[in-house]
Design an enzyme around this catalytic site. Structure first.
Site, mmCIF file in Angstrom:
data_model
loop_
_atom_site.group_PDB
_atom_site.id
_atom_site.type_symbol
_atom_site.label_atom_id
_atom_site.label_comp_id
_atom_site.label_asym_id
_atom_site.label_seq_id
_atom_site.Cartn_x
_atom_site.Cartn_y
_atom_site.Cartn_z
ATOM 1 N N SER A 9 57.465 24.632 46.393
ATOM 2 C CA SER A 9 57.205 25.425 45.186
ATOM 3 C C SER A 9 55.716 25.670 45.033
ATOM 4 C CB SER A 9 57.736 24.716 43.946
ATOM 5 O OG SER A 9 57.218 25.374 42.804
ATOM 6 N N HIS A 34 59.277 28.809 47.552
ATOM 7 C CA HIS A 34 59.857 28.874 46.210
ATOM 8 C C HIS A 34 58.803 29.394 45.234
ATOM 9 C CE1 HIS A 34 62.896 27.501 43.246
ATOM 10 N NE2 HIS A 34 61.875 27.144 42.499
ATOM 11 N N ASP A 36 58.116 30.356 41.305
ATOM 12 C CA ASP A 36 58.607 30.157 39.946
ATOM 13 C C ASP A 36 57.985 31.159 38.994
ATOM 14 O OD1 ASP A 36 60.276 27.632 40.040
ATOM 15 O OD2 ASP A 36 58.440 26.906 40.992
ATOM 16 N N MET A 38 57.811 32.495 35.247
ATOM 17 C CA MET A 38 58.103 32.032 33.873
ATOM 18 C C MET A 38 57.505 32.997 32.866
ATOM 19 S SD MET A 38 57.015 28.085 34.358
ATOM 20 C CE MET A 38 57.598 27.108 35.749
ATOM 21 N N HIS A 67 62.593 32.016 41.795
ATOM 22 C CA HIS A 67 63.333 31.374 40.707
ATOM 23 C C HIS A 67 62.786 31.935 39.407
ATOM 24 C CE1 HIS A 67 63.906 27.274 38.404
ATOM 25 N NE2 HIS A 67 64.711 28.217 37.949
ATOM 26 N N MET A 69 62.608 32.191 35.479
ATOM 27 C CA MET A 69 62.875 31.506 34.207
ATOM 28 C C MET A 69 62.436 32.462 33.114
ATOM 29 S SD MET A 69 61.507 27.898 35.622
ATOM 30 C CE MET A 69 60.895 28.723 37.093
ATOM 31 N N MET A 138 69.009 22.229 38.567
ATOM 32 C CA MET A 138 67.708 21.783 38.073
ATOM 33 C C MET A 138 67.770 20.287 37.787
ATOM 34 S SD MET A 138 65.687 24.363 38.072
ATOM 35 C CE MET A 138 64.305 23.448 37.366
ATOM 36 N N GLY A 143 60.205 24.635 33.585
ATOM 37 C CA GLY A 143 58.980 24.993 32.872
ATOM 38 C C GLY A 143 57.719 24.392 33.475
ATOM 39 N N PHE A 144 57.847 23.207 34.052
ATOM 40 C CA PHE A 144 56.649 22.534 34.557
ATOM 41 C C PHE A 144 56.939 21.782 35.852
ATOM 42 C CE2 PHE A 144 56.328 23.007 30.014
ATOM 43 C CZ PHE A 144 55.048 23.530 29.858
ATOM 44 N N GLY A 145 55.930 21.726 36.710
ATOM 45 C CA GLY A 145 56.020 20.895 37.898
ATOM 46 C C GLY A 145 55.639 19.466 37.539
ATOM 47 N N ASP A 177 66.045 21.371 42.486
ATOM 48 C CA ASP A 177 64.673 21.703 42.120
ATOM 49 C C ASP A 177 64.204 20.818 40.974
ATOM 50 O OD1 ASP A 177 62.257 22.980 41.549
ATOM 51 O OD2 ASP A 177 63.189 24.821 40.774
ATOM 52 N N GLY A 179 61.217 17.326 40.731
ATOM 53 C CA GLY A 179 61.037 15.907 41.030
ATOM 54 C C GLY A 179 61.520 15.483 42.410
HETATM 55 C C1 DX5 Z 1 60.114 23.827 37.308
HETATM 56 C C2 DX5 Z 1 60.144 24.623 38.569
HETATM 57 C C3 DX5 Z 1 60.016 23.850 39.804
HETATM 58 C C4 DX5 Z 1 58.730 23.084 39.933
HETATM 59 C C5 DX5 Z 1 59.044 21.868 40.730
HETATM 60 O O1 DX5 Z 1 60.439 24.673 36.272
HETATM 61 O O2 DX5 Z 1 61.384 25.315 38.650
HETATM 62 O O3 DX5 Z 1 60.220 24.670 40.947
HETATM 63 O O4 DX5 Z 1 57.702 23.785 40.563
HETATM 64 O O5 DX5 Z 1 57.924 21.053 40.763
HETATM 65 P P1 DX5 Z 1 57.990 19.531 41.257
HETATM 66 O O6 DX5 Z 1 58.518 19.539 42.652
HETATM 67 O O7 DX5 Z 1 56.579 19.103 41.139
HETATM 68 O O8 DX5 Z 1 58.934 18.832 40.307
HETATM 69 ZN ZN ZN Z 2 61.805 26.377 40.518
#
Ligand code: DX5
Ligand code: ZN
Length: 224
Positions: A9, A34, A36, A38, A67, A69, A138, A143-145, A177, A179
């Site tokens: 990602s 990937h 993302d 948003m 992806h 969102m 998910m 929303g966040f990595g 996707d 963690g």
């Molecule tokens: C979260 C994203 C993920 C995110 C995953 O909303 O969809 O793709 O980037 O990040 P990690 O792998 O750090 O959890």
């Molecule tokens: Zn994603």
């Protein structure tokens, strides 16, 4: 032995050096990229959109696993195709008519993916499996990595795997996707996933290739 597909990602990359980061994960053995997208409405964060995808497209022929969102996904399918998305995965919570979004994605020659938030029951996704190229579970709130993996979500992966096997959907990608890292990848593989997204786990390390391989190896070890 089966081979887990890895989709790094880009959200966790250095945005000042996106082109180099793309080349680096490609060289590290990524199977897809990937991306993302948003909108600050469907999720409480804003990432990047069409101009970034279009610029990256010129630099790579990798499969772009986008992806989204965003609310009202149907509205942006055409533009995502023009920007160079290879596949588009959207949230069933965001779509008024899931079937028309899937059809719009496919009509533009892209692979269709459907996903759901952790709190949404998997039963809402299962009826769509025959029409999908990819089902995404998910394992964090979108929303966040960098968030912690939710092991309970592997029940959804198992349910999708069971239903896909029952229907003979051998080509379906079942993606996880959120963690995903070398210590959580085995649970994903064991539950029946065949494609993993990893953001901070890969971009947070100095050696992208070693981490990509470690995640793949951990997951493969648990595949049948
Ligand atoms: C979260 C994203 C993920 C995110 C995953 O909303 O969809 O793709 O980037 O990040 P990690 O792998 O750090 O959890
Ligand atoms: Zn994603």
């Amino acid at each position: 032995m089966k081979n887990m597909l890895i989709s790094p990602s880009l959200l966790a990359a250095d945005f000042a050096r996106l082109g180099e980061e793309l080349k680096a994960v490609e060289a590290a053995g990524a199977d897809m990229l990937h991306l993302d997208v948003m909108d600050g409405v469907f999720v409480p964060n804003i990432s990047f959109g069409m101009p970034v995808i279009a610029s990256l497209r010129k630099a790579s022929s990798l499969f772009f696993d986008v992806h989204i969102m965003i609310v009202d996904p149907l509205r942006y399918i055409e533009e995502l195709a023009k920007a160079g998305a290879s596949g588009v995965t959207f949230h069933l919570e965001a779509a008024e008519d899931v079937g028309s979004v899937i059809r719009a994605i496919k009509a533009r020659g892209m692979k269709a993916g459907l996903t759901l938030k952790p709190g949404t029951p998997v039963e809402r996704l299962l009826p769509w499996l025959p029409e999908l190229d990819l089902a995404l579970v998910m394992s964090v709130e979108p929303g966040f990595g960098g968030q912690s993996f939710m092991p309970k979500m592997m029940d959804k992966v198992s349910a999708i795997r069971r239903e896909a096997d029952r229907l003979g959907l051998g080509d379906l990608l079942i993606q996880v996707d959120g963690g995903v890292a070398r210590d959580t990848a085995a649970a994903c593989g064991a539950a029946g996933a065949n494609c993993l997204v990893a953001g901070s786990a890969i971009f947070g390390k100095a050696d992208y290739a070693a981490e990509t391989e470690a995640i793949r190896a951990a997951a493969n070890g648990s595949l049948g």
